[in-house]
Design a protein around this motif. Structure first.
Motif, short mmCIF file in Angstrom:
data_model
loop_
_atom_site.label_atom_id
_atom_site.label_comp_id
_atom_site.label_asym_id
_atom_site.label_seq_id
_atom_site.Cartn_x
_atom_site.Cartn_y
_atom_site.Cartn_z
N VAL A 1 -121.82 1.48 -18.12
CA VAL A 1 -121.13 1.28 -16.84
C VAL A 1 -119.82 2.05 -16.84
N ARG A 2 -119.40 2.46 -15.67
CA ARG A 2 -118.13 3.15 -15.47
C ARG A 2 -117.35 2.44 -14.36
N SER B 1 -120.99 -4.19 -19.86
CA SER B 1 -120.86 -3.59 -21.19
C SER B 1 -121.33 -4.57 -22.27
N ALA B 2 -120.90 -5.83 -22.15
CA ALA B 2 -121.30 -6.84 -23.12
C ALA B 2 -122.80 -7.12 -23.07
N GLU C 1 -114.76 -15.48 -22.52
CA GLU C 1 -115.33 -16.02 -21.28
C GLU C 1 -116.56 -15.24 -20.85
N VAL C 2 -116.53 -13.94 -21.03
CA VAL C 2 -117.68 -13.10 -20.68
C VAL C 2 -118.87 -13.46 -21.56
N ASP D 1 -111.71 5.04 -22.48
CA ASP D 1 -112.22 3.69 -22.21
C ASP D 1 -111.73 3.27 -20.84
N ASP D 2 -112.63 3.12 -19.89
CA ASP D 2 -112.24 2.79 -18.52
C ASP D 2 -111.46 1.48 -18.44
N TYR D 3 -111.85 0.50 -19.23
CA TYR D 3 -111.17 -0.79 -19.15
C TYR D 3 -109.69 -0.64 -19.50
#
Length: 292
Positions: free
Chosen positions: A218-219, A212-213, A148-149, A106-108
């Motif tokens: 995405v990466r 993503s949301a 928030e997103v 997971d990049d995040y």
């Protein structure tokens, strides 16, 4: 200067009573038991009371170890121990890459870890791997980012938008919402939203969360530019990957409301004019024509 945080780690091994000290990039300390007869205890799905008596079934194989590490990282575990049953020499040779693969599932998660240390203690076919991890963003802070997103996407996206439109609205929102943190102190999406400022890593993390949301693959790309280390995103549209650098599309010094598109949905060839990367990423070979 466009900054990206450097991950620091320390590795310590204890195999059949012989200590091997391996340090990488930092002098972060880890406690190492000097007795090969010490009991092993874990709080990560398995528990070993002594070197030859397992109370529960231990994880079998490198792949299961990798998944366990990834689960602990995602849950922001600050300290955990996992058990490996098998050839300790194989484990010692592969442990660094196992942790690396677990991080990048997971990049995040990978880019909010500040540093970690790990210690391997082995006797016979049983090994205990203890990790101590420091995060730049807590689980509660990530939950706040998610809220928030969700709120922001509810305001800027419409149900009938296609993927291209969603990407553009997210790109523009991030660029308008943030200013580059010239103090080089704010690295996370949480800090970006709270203070309205972040370095490139914060831009890339927030862009990653929002896309993503919104259902856009995405990466996060890690690389270099003339001023040093840098991070940006890769976006999948119409089955093709494109580079997108929200940091460099935000004028510096900041100009409120101003959005550039110099680094919006670019190919590898276009990005290589002033960006470089060494880790493997999906190829971006098709110029964006705005139609997917």
């Amino acid at each position: 200067m466009r900054a990206i945080a450097k991950l620091m780690l320390t590795a310590l091994f204890l195999v059949t009573g012989v200590a091997l000290n391996i340090r990488l990039e930092t002098t972060v300390k880890a406690d190492l038991e000097t007795s090969a007869n010490a009991g092993l205890t874990t709080n990560a799905n398995a528990k070993v009371e002594s070197a030859d008596k397992a109370e529960q079934v231990v994880p079998a194989g490198i792949a299961r170890l990798e998944r366990e590490f990834a689960r602990q990282f995602a849950g922001r575990s600050a300290s955990f121990t996992s058990i490996f049953e098998g050839d300790p020499s194989r484990l010692n040779k592969s442990i660094a890459s196992v942790i690396g693969r677990a991080l990048h599932l997971d990049d995040y998660t990978a880019y909010i870890i500040d540093s970690y240390t790990y210690t391997v203690r082995s006797r016979g076919s049983l090994s205990s791997i203890q990790l101590q991890v420091r995060y730049r963003e807590t689980q509660d802070q990530t939950a706040e980012v998610d809220r928030e997103v969700k709120k922001a996407l509810g305001q800027i996206l419409q149900p009938d938008m296609n993927a291209d439109e969603k990407v553009k609205f997210v790109h523009d929102w991030v660029v308008r919402r943030l200013a580059y943190d010239e103090s080089l102190q704010r690295y996370t999406a949480y800090e970006a939203l709270r203070y309205g400022k972040a370095v490139c890593q914060g831009y890339a993390l927030l862009t990653y969360k929002m896309l993503s949301a919104a259902g856009i693959p995405v990466r996060i790309v890690e690389g270099k530019v003339a001023s040093g280390d840098h991070a940006w995103n890769l976006v999948l549209l119409g089955g093709r990957w494109y580079h997108m650098d929200t940091t460099w599309d935000d004028p510096l010094p900041d100009r409120p409301g101003r959005v550039r598109y110099d680094y919006y949905l670019k190919t590898d060839e276009q990005m290589r004019e002033d960006h470089s990367w060494t880790r493997p990423y999906p190829e971006a070979v098709t110029e964006y024509d705005g139609r997917h």
